[in-house]
Design a protein around this motif. Structure first.
Motif, PDB file in Angstrom:
ATOM      1  N   ARG A  96       0.857  -1.183   0.000  1.00  0.00           N
ATOM      2  CA  ARG A  96       0.000   0.000   0.000  1.00  0.00           C
ATOM      3  C   ARG A  96       0.888   1.226   0.000  1.00  0.00           C
ATOM      4  O   ARG A  96       1.869   1.297   0.739  1.00  0.00           O
ATOM      5  N   VAL A  97       0.546   2.203  -0.837  1.00  0.00           N
ATOM      6  CA  VAL A  97       1.278   3.470  -0.858  1.00  0.00           C
ATOM      7  C   VAL A  97       0.872   4.256   0.387  1.00  0.00           C
ATOM      8  O   VAL A  97      -0.309   4.412   0.685  1.00  0.00           O
ATOM      9  N   THR A  98       1.864   4.760   1.114  1.00  0.00           N
ATOM     10  CA  THR A  98       1.611   5.527   2.338  1.00  0.00           C
ATOM     11  C   THR A  98       1.238   6.971   1.996  1.00  0.00           C
ATOM     12  O   THR A  98       1.370   7.407   0.838  1.00  0.00           O
ATOM     13  N   ASP A  99       0.812   7.701   3.002  1.00  0.00           N
ATOM     14  CA  ASP A  99       0.530   9.129   2.809  1.00  0.00           C
ATOM     15  C   ASP A  99       1.790   9.853   2.322  1.00  0.00           C
ATOM     16  O   ASP A  99       1.712  10.716   1.446  1.00  0.00           O
ATOM     17  N   ARG A 100       2.948   9.484   2.884  1.00  0.00           N
ATOM     18  CA  ARG A 100       4.215  10.094   2.446  1.00  0.00           C
ATOM     19  C   ARG A 100       4.455   9.788   0.958  1.00  0.00           C
ATOM     20  O   ARG A 100       4.898  10.665   0.205  1.00  0.00           O
ATOM     21  N   GLY A 101       4.155   8.575   0.545  1.00  0.00           N
ATOM     22  CA  GLY A 101       4.309   8.208  -0.858  1.00  0.00           C
ATOM     23  C   GLY A 101       3.387   9.012  -1.759  1.00  0.00           C
ATOM     24  O   GLY A 101       3.794   9.494  -2.819  1.00  0.00           O
ATOM     25  N   HIS A 102       2.133   9.166  -1.325  1.00  0.00           N
ATOM     26  CA  HIS A 102       1.194   9.976  -2.113  1.00  0.00           C
ATOM     27  C   HIS A 102       1.635  11.431  -2.162  1.00  0.00           C
ATOM     28  O   HIS A 102       1.524  12.083  -3.210  1.00  0.00           O
ATOM     29  N   ASP A 103       2.148  11.950  -1.045  1.00  0.00           N
ATOM     30  CA  ASP A 103       2.634  13.331  -1.025  1.00  0.00           C
ATOM     31  C   ASP A 103       3.782  13.520  -2.023  1.00  0.00           C
ATOM     32  O   ASP A 103       3.815  14.505  -2.764  1.00  0.00           O
TER      33      ASP A 103
END
Length: 168
Positions: A96-103
């Motif tokens: 799963r892509v984390t919030d940091r990854g999405h940012d």
């Protein structure tokens, strides 16, 4: 031996790609995302699009499962992906892509837009739009998305010493 005009064009296209990527990576590092490579972006997009295992990521990016696993490990260390239990089979772990990854992905997209604007200012918006139109027509018969572009990046090839444009 002199290079052919066709090979020179291919190198110029790859050089333009690399120039954009280098500009974006430099700014990402400056804004708290050091160590990002083009392959990371391709992998994150694939994971966000449903490639939630190393096997599936490898298939989507046309790389080995081992190459995909190496990239996943890098993404985990950077805090861009995490593994979570499968809702059906708790023995399995899904990516799963984390919030940091999405940012980082959002910021990266914005930075690519910034580079495009600088290029438009240098060459003229009409010239850049014409170039994009021609490239879109040439690439129309190819797959779209990040999967084909990921093959250009040797981030996925453990021990690879050849990158785009070498050996010509």
């Amino acid at each position: 031996m002199a290079r052919s005009p066709g090979a020179e064009l291919a190198l110029l296209l790859l050089g333009g790609f690399q120039a954009m990527v280098d500009d974006v990576h430099g700014e990402l590092a400056h804004r708290g995302h050091p160590g990002v490579r083009a392959g990371h972006e391709f992998a994150l997009r694939a994971i966000d699009g449903g490639a939630d295992t190393a096997s599936e990521l490898g298939r989507r990016l046309s790389v080995s499962k081992q190459g995909a696993a190496k990239t996943i490990t890098s993404l985990e260390k950077l805090g861009y992906v995490e593994r979570e239990p499968d809702p059906v089979d708790g023995r399995l772990k899904r990516l799963r892509v984390t919030d940091r990854g999405h940012d980082m992905m959002t910021l990266g997209a914005s930075l690519f837009d910034d580079v495009r604007e600088r290029w438009a200012a240098q060459m003229g918006p009409g010239q850049l739009e014409a170039l994009e139109g021609h490239l879109a027509r040439f690439a129309a018969s190819r797959l779209s998305g990040v999967e084909p572009a990921a093959r250009l990046v040797d981030d996925f090839q453990p021990g690879s010493s050849s990158g785009p444009g070498t050996g010509w």
